[in-house]
Design a protein around this motif. Structure first.
Motif, mmCIF file in Angstrom:
data_model
loop_
_atom_site.group_PDB
_atom_site.id
_atom_site.type_symbol
_atom_site.label_atom_id
_atom_site.label_comp_id
_atom_site.label_asym_id
_atom_site.label_seq_id
_atom_site.Cartn_x
_atom_site.Cartn_y
_atom_site.Cartn_z
ATOM 1 N N GLY A 26 0.842 -1.172 0.000
ATOM 2 C CA GLY A 26 0.000 0.000 0.000
ATOM 3 C C GLY A 26 0.879 1.224 0.000
ATOM 4 N N HIS A 116 -14.653 -3.446 -2.547
ATOM 5 C CA HIS A 116 -15.403 -2.720 -1.529
ATOM 6 C C HIS A 116 -16.717 -3.414 -1.192
ATOM 7 C CE1 HIS A 116 -13.020 0.972 -3.102
ATOM 8 N NE2 HIS A 116 -12.321 0.264 -2.228
ATOM 9 N N THR A 195 -10.804 -1.843 -5.460
ATOM 10 C CA THR A 195 -10.036 -2.450 -4.366
ATOM 11 C C THR A 195 -9.197 -1.429 -3.603
ATOM 12 O OG1 THR A 195 -8.127 -2.893 -5.803
ATOM 13 C CG2 THR A 195 -9.833 -4.609 -5.679
ATOM 14 N N PRO A 197 -7.810 2.101 -1.398
ATOM 15 C CA PRO A 197 -7.841 2.457 0.025
ATOM 16 C C PRO A 197 -9.061 3.280 0.437
ATOM 17 C CG PRO A 197 -6.196 3.753 -1.139
ATOM 18 C CD PRO A 197 -6.664 2.712 -2.096
ATOM 19 N N TYR A 198 -9.813 3.787 -0.554
ATOM 20 C CA TYR A 198 -11.056 4.495 -0.264
ATOM 21 C C TYR A 198 -12.217 3.836 -1.006
ATOM 22 C CZ TYR A 198 -8.023 8.454 1.061
ATOM 23 O OH TYR A 198 -7.064 9.259 1.625
ATOM 24 N N LYS A 199 -13.396 3.976 -0.438
ATOM 25 C CA LYS A 199 -14.625 3.618 -1.143
ATOM 26 C C LYS A 199 -15.456 4.886 -1.327
ATOM 27 C CE LYS A 199 -17.026 2.267 3.137
ATOM 28 N NZ LYS A 199 -17.760 1.173 3.831
ATOM 29 N N ARG A 213 -12.286 6.132 3.968
ATOM 30 C CA ARG A 213 -11.268 5.102 4.134
ATOM 31 C C ARG A 213 -11.933 3.724 4.187
ATOM 32 N NH1 ARG A 213 -7.439 6.810 8.608
ATOM 33 N NH2 ARG A 213 -9.241 6.404 9.928
ATOM 34 N N PHE A 214 -11.383 2.786 3.414
ATOM 35 C CA PHE A 214 -11.928 1.423 3.330
ATOM 36 C C PHE A 214 -11.265 0.548 4.384
ATOM 37 C CE2 PHE A 214 -11.660 -2.755 0.833
ATOM 38 C CZ PHE A 214 -12.875 -3.218 1.343
ATOM 39 N N TYR A 217 -9.099 -2.678 3.393
ATOM 40 C CA TYR A 217 -8.055 -2.526 2.384
ATOM 41 C C TYR A 217 -6.885 -3.472 2.641
ATOM 42 C CZ TYR A 217 -4.649 -0.303 -0.703
ATOM 43 O OH TYR A 217 -3.719 -0.067 -1.690
ATOM 44 N N TRP A 218 -6.356 -4.052 1.567
ATOM 45 C CA TRP A 218 -5.298 -5.071 1.677
ATOM 46 C C TRP A 218 -3.937 -4.499 2.069
ATOM 47 C CZ3 TRP A 218 -1.076 -4.369 -1.460
ATOM 48 C CH2 TRP A 218 -1.234 -3.511 -2.562
ATOM 49 N N PRO A 221 -3.348 1.381 5.298
ATOM 50 C CA PRO A 221 -4.566 2.194 5.249
ATOM 51 C C PRO A 221 -4.256 3.646 4.923
ATOM 52 C CG PRO A 221 -3.948 1.720 7.523
ATOM 53 C CD PRO A 221 -3.037 0.902 6.654
ATOM 54 N N TYR A 502 -4.204 9.164 -0.590
ATOM 55 C CA TYR A 502 -4.128 8.287 0.591
ATOM 56 C C TYR A 502 -2.936 8.552 1.484
ATOM 57 C CZ TYR A 502 -1.620 5.958 -3.242
ATOM 58 O OH TYR A 502 -0.825 5.687 -4.314
#
Length: 507
Positions: A26, A116, A195, A197-199, A213-214, A217-218, A221, A502
């Motif tokens: 990330g 998401h 996919t 870091p935000y939705k 913020r999701f 997130y893989w 963050p 992000y």
């Protein structure tokens, strides 16, 4: 549409690029602003000011520069990403191999990635996403770039095997433009399923678009809880929003006259980055009189680009004399090829058979700086006997009339993308430039074995399109990001109009 990143779009040819690949989790290794302070608010809302609102939320559906700025890297991710410093890094691709003949790429997907909606990423989503870009209805900036894709196989859930019809030194780079989307997602012009870091939280047309913020997130963050893109109609409103703390950062300053009030105020920081955005006077090279090289050269020499740049951007921006910015490996300063010289322009007009000049209509987008530039060009060309009628049109009208239907004589437009000189190798592109040697060089460059071969060929392309005055490249935009001094971690360059949010920290 505004600056062209989409819709330049369906006609875009293969963008030739050698890529530097490094592992990426990330976050980003992009060039970005320094730290504002030692501590920051992890639950902050960051207000981002822009004049580029999306037309819709689908980057294959003519969403324009605004959808790239807001969603690329923030909401959607690719197998690879283009950093703010111009490097290509692995993102959703954990690893990949290339066959000895350079035609087959096998990708292993990163584990633990969720959309998401909660669905796990698999190879079917990657296949769907690439085919969405290359599909008949796609308006993606990389559609033609990816026509080299012959087939896509999905041997298992984590493996994607792509076979090309011919070698493509730019293939990995071009994949950085492909958003990986849930293959089951619907209504992508008004919603999303990425996919990143935000939705998406909410999009209020004409006003704002907010991203949260999701939690699933893989990767690392986002360093803030929420970002809100606020949209303004003009530079004055944008600057006022920053001065009144309605926004924390402006993605691209539109008014150099306003910079003094920020430079003299310690509450703000003015950053000058590298731009890839060119303002073009694009001729329709297939219609009279612009099918005549002498006419195009005459028009170019009749316009004082230096004076135009100074009048719009003051001491910012750069003259380059071609489609290639200094950040591209094949850059050369070609401003001397068609110098500002009204006497030369008149001579070339006479040699072309137009000693008394001619009339033409200039289709001009209705947002700054196009109307101002059009008025300046009209005044300059009148001095050599050329009468210009300015036809102001909306971005949607420009896309249909100029880009799709090629129904124009000349137009003004911004081209955002880096390494986009290769579009002059496509005779079907909207400006209709057709030089068989250039087309051949572009094709050879794309199939080069080394970056040195590629660079040498594209330098020849650069020199030839300047010699042919294929367009008049009026100037290269500056990239000026103005932000609150409480902010750090924002991107400085914004290549291809992306604005990764992000890593932004607010103290």
């Amino acid at each position: 549409m505004k600056r062209i990143s989409t819709p330049l779009a369906g006609g875009a040819l293969v963008v030739a690029l050698s890529v530097a690949l490094t592992a990426c989790g990330g976050g980003t290794s992009s060039q970005k602003s320094g730290s504002a302070s030692g501590s920051f608010d992890k639950n902050a809302t960051v207000g981002i000011g822009s004049v580029y609102e999306p037309q819709n939320l689908d980057n294959t559906g003519g969403g324009g520069q605004g959808v790239t700025e807001a969603l690329n890297g923030n909401v959607y991710e690719g197998l690879f990403k283009l950093t703010d410093s111009g490097k290509v890094e692995k993102q959703l691709a954990q690893s990949y191999t290339v066959s000895p003949d350079g035609l087959t790429y096998t990708f292993k997907l990163r584990d633990g990635v969720k959309f998401h909606s909660g669905k796990a990423l698999d190879s079917a989503d990657v296949k769907y996403s690439i085919e969405k870009v290359t599909g008949p209805d796609s308006q993606s900036a990389r559609k033609s770039s990816l026509t080299v894709v012959k087939s896509i196989a999905t041997p298992d859930a984590s493996t994607v095997k792509v076979t090309l019809s011919s070698k493509s030194i730019s293939f990995i780079y071009n994949l950085s433009y492909v958003w990986i989307i849930n293959a089951q997602a619907k209504n992508l012009k008004t919603s999303e399923d990425g996919t990143g870091p935000y939705k998406l939280d909410k999009w209020t047309r004409g006003s704002a678009l907010s991203l949260d913020r999701f939690a699933g997130y893989w990767g690392d963050p986002a360093t803030n809880k929420e970002v809100v893109f606020h949209y303004y109609k003009d530079a004055t409103a944008l600057n006022n929003a920053l001065l009144t703390n309605a926004v924390d950062v402006v993605t691209s300053e539109q008014s150099p006259d306003a910079l003094a009030q920020f430079k003299s105020n310690s509450a703000y920081k003015v950053n000058s980055g590298s731009s890839t955005t060119k303002l073009l006077l694009a001729f329709n090279d297939k219609v009279k009189p612009f099918d005549n090289v002498k006419v195009r050269k005459a028009v170019t020499s009749a316009i004082d680009n230096k004076k135009l740049l100074e009048s719009i951007w003051g001491g910012y921006g750069k003259l380059i004399g071609s489609m290639v910015p200094p950040t591209d490996p094949w850059y050369e300063d070609l401003t001397h090829v068609n110098p500002y010289d009204p006497a030369l322009a008149k001579k070339e007009l006479a040699e072309a058979g137009y000693p008394k000049g001619f009339d033409f209509t200039l289709d001009t987008p209705n947002y700054d700086p196009h109307p101002t530039a059009a008025t300046f060009i009209k005044s300059q060309l009148a001095k050599v006997g050329i009468n210009v009628k300015i036809n102001v049109i909306t971005p949607d009208q420009w896309y249909t009339k100029v880009y799709q239907n090629h129904d124009f004589s000349a137009t003004l437009q911004e081209h955002v993308n880096d390494r986009d000189i290769v579009w002059y190798g496509n005779p079907d592109f909207y400006w209709g430039y057709n030089n068989k040697q250039v087309t051949q060089w572009v094709a050879q460059a794309e199939q080069s074995d080394t970056t040195d071969q590629q660079t040498a060929l594209l330098k020849k392309v650069n020199q030839q399109i300047a010699t042919d005055a294929a367009s008049d490249w009026l100037y290269l935009y500056p990239q000026i990001v103005v932000a609150s001094s409480k902010l750090s971690g924002y991107p400085l360059n914004g290549l291809n109009s992306q604005f990764y949010a992000y890593d932004i920290k607010k103290s």
